[in-house]
Design a protein around this motif. Structure first.
Motif, PDB file in Angstrom:
ATOM      1  N   ALA A 338       0.664  -0.996   0.228  1.00  0.00           N
ATOM      2  CA  ALA A 338      -0.454   0.234   0.392  1.00  0.00           C
ATOM      3  C   ALA A 338       1.132   1.320   0.162  1.00  0.00           C
ATOM      4  N   ALA A 339       1.759   1.126   0.683  1.00  0.00           N
ATOM      5  CA  ALA A 339       2.560   2.446   0.984  1.00  0.00           C
ATOM      6  C   ALA A 339       3.734   2.455  -1.201  1.00  0.00           C
ATOM      7  N   GLY A 340       3.840   1.415  -1.571  1.00  0.00           N
ATOM      8  CA  GLY A 340       4.563   2.049  -2.713  1.00  0.00           C
ATOM      9  C   GLY A 340       3.049   2.177  -3.642  1.00  0.00           C
ATOM     10  N   ARG A 341       2.375   1.795  -3.270  1.00  0.00           N
ATOM     11  CA  ARG A 341       0.722   1.973  -4.182  1.00  0.00           C
ATOM     12  C   ARG A 341       0.675   3.297  -3.694  1.00  0.00           C
ATOM     13  N   ASP A 342       0.407   3.839  -2.680  1.00  0.00           N
ATOM     14  CA  ASP A 342       0.619   5.688  -2.259  1.00  0.00           C
ATOM     15  C   ASP A 342       1.513   6.789  -3.431  1.00  0.00           C
ATOM     16  N   ALA A 343       2.652   6.335  -2.845  1.00  0.00           N
ATOM     17  CA  ALA A 343       3.919   6.786  -4.012  1.00  0.00           C
ATOM     18  C   ALA A 343       3.341   6.573  -5.236  1.00  0.00           C
ATOM     19  N   ALA A 344       3.043   6.090  -5.572  1.00  0.00           N
ATOM     20  CA  ALA A 344       3.414   5.958  -7.269  1.00  0.00           C
ATOM     21  C   ALA A 344       2.161   6.634  -7.528  1.00  0.00           C
ATOM     22  N   GLY A 345       0.819   7.694  -6.411  1.00  0.00           N
ATOM     23  CA  GLY A 345      -0.011   8.154  -7.048  1.00  0.00           C
ATOM     24  C   GLY A 345       0.889   9.788  -6.637  1.00  0.00           C
ATOM     25  N   LEU A 346       1.782   9.889  -5.978  1.00  0.00           N
ATOM     26  CA  LEU A 346       3.002  10.773  -6.035  1.00  0.00           C
ATOM     27  C   LEU A 346       3.454  11.511  -7.363  1.00  0.00           C
ATOM     28  N   LEU A 347       3.821  10.245  -8.122  1.00  0.00           N
ATOM     29  CA  LEU A 347       4.612  10.244  -9.380  1.00  0.00           C
ATOM     30  C   LEU A 347       3.953  11.542 -10.073  1.00  0.00           C
ATOM     31  N   GLY A 348       5.091  12.277 -10.940  1.00  0.00           N
ATOM     32  CA  GLY A 348       3.627  13.718 -11.826  1.00  0.00           C
ATOM     33  C   GLY A 348       3.306  14.082 -11.470  1.00  0.00           C
ATOM     34  N   SER A 349       3.363  14.274 -10.395  1.00  0.00           N
ATOM     35  CA  SER A 349       2.257  15.667  -8.860  1.00  0.00           C
ATOM     36  C   SER A 349       3.048  16.403  -8.474  1.00  0.00           C
TER      37      SER A 349
END
Length: 349
Positions: A338-349
């Motif tokens: 889940a932490a990896g998933r959250d970090a993925a959401g930060l990419l490009g933002s």
């Protein structure tokens, strides 16, 4: 030495004959030379005597008749300092390094997501969640702290993740060594991940093995809180992975471990995104209730876990924590993913 069981970059697993029978041993050829069948080896058997799990090897201290090559090269950093097997390495941040000029001026991670976890076993699970959720495949560097094993060579997971290009490199910091890049501190390690390896995301944990005493402050994972501070002060975006367990028999680690509550609730002075896995049922309620205490300082982010089991099942390395696999402690690996998933959401933002 009787036979070579297997080997991977920097390490060899051996069968060694003792007076009372054979035992499993580990050698680091860059430090002690390469043992061959028939060689006499000097062993440290402390881990066997103590019945350790992660570190349950006899350690080869020397191969008296087959010594390693003398150290050569420009490196001046000494790690595992003032021990018999201290290692001299070329630090990315030292004056003779080709990266010295870059790191001398580097002072920012440019908003890079930095996922921080307590245990080394969280690393592949974090990567599973990250790669399953990212729109485009990011470059990910692993920054290894020195609270567990000092040689990065001990980690078969790191070697395989590197070979599969799930990691663009390993940065060893503090007294740890053996990474693709060596750094003096967690701060220069993070900067090296960004500016030397070109990482889009960094994952920070201690090396394999950890030390805990069952007390509030006496565990090596307090470094997770310090890593949050380092990431924040350098302009990164720290994402805190919770250590969660439904399979640990010890009450202090069931639900959200006291390690996470202390490291993030007391040691981390800078705010982070705390990835709270949206687990089902009463256990999920317990995790959310325990994590709520971190909300005074951090941004609690509820992360859905749908689809993450399939991502974890596709891991290129075996998932194991404290001797428990994916089915024995699914909640642990889902929380890390889940932490990896959250970090993925930060990419490009």
């Amino acid at each position: 030495m009787v036979r070579i069981r297997r080997e991977w970059p920097g390490a060899m697993e051996l069968d060694v004959a003792l007076a009372e029978g054979e035992c499993r041993a580990l050698a680091y050829p860059p430090l002690v030379g390469r043992p061959e069948p028939g060689d006499a080896v000097l062993l440290n058997t402390t881990a066997l005597a103590m019945g350790l799990g992660t570190g349950g090897y006899a350690m080869v201290v020397a191969v008296p008749d087959r010594l390693p090559q003398d150290p050569a090269g420009p490196g001046h950093l000494v790690k595992a300092r003032y021990t018999p097997l201290q290692a001299t390495v070329l630090g990315a941040d030292e004056q003779d390094s080709p990266h010295h000029e870059v790191l001398r001026e580097a002072d920012s991670l440019d908003g890079m997501p930095v996922v921080v976890a307590d245990l080394h076993s969280a690393l592949p699970a974090i990567l599973c969640g990250l790669y399953a959720s990212a729109a485009a495949r990011p470059r990910v560097a692993y920054v290894m702290l020195d609270g567990g094993a000092l040689p990065a060579w001990f980690s078969m997971s790191c070697a395989e993740l590197r070979a599969r290009e799930w990691l663009c490199g390993v940065v060893t910091t503090g007294q740890s060594f053996g990474g693709d890049v060596e750094a003096v501190t967690t701060h220069t390690g993070l900067l090296a991940a960004r500016h030397v390896l070109g990482a889009d995301v960094a994952v920070v944990t201690q090396g394999p093995g950890n030390l805990g005493t069952g007390t509030r402050w006496g565990f090596s994972g307090v470094s997770a809180g310090e890593a949050v501070n380092a990431a924040a002060v350098l302009g990164g975006r720290p994402v805190a992975a919770l250590r969660v367990s439904e399979g640990d028999a010890r009450d202090r680690h069931r639900g959200v471990s006291h390690h996470s509550l202390t490291a993030y609730g007391r040691v981390a002075l800078a705010p982070a995104r705390v990835a709270v896995p949206d687990l089902p049922g009463d256990f999920g309620d317990r995790v959310r209730e325990q994590a709520a205490s971190l909300g005074a300082r951090h941004d609690l982010v509820t992360v859905p876990v749908d689809g993450l089991l399939g991502a974890l099942e596709a891991s290129p390395v075996r998932l194991s924590t404290m001797g428990r696999g994916l089915t024995e402690d699914l909640a642990y690996f889902l929380a890390s993913a889940a932490a990896g998933r959250d970090a993925a959401g930060l990419l490009g933002s």
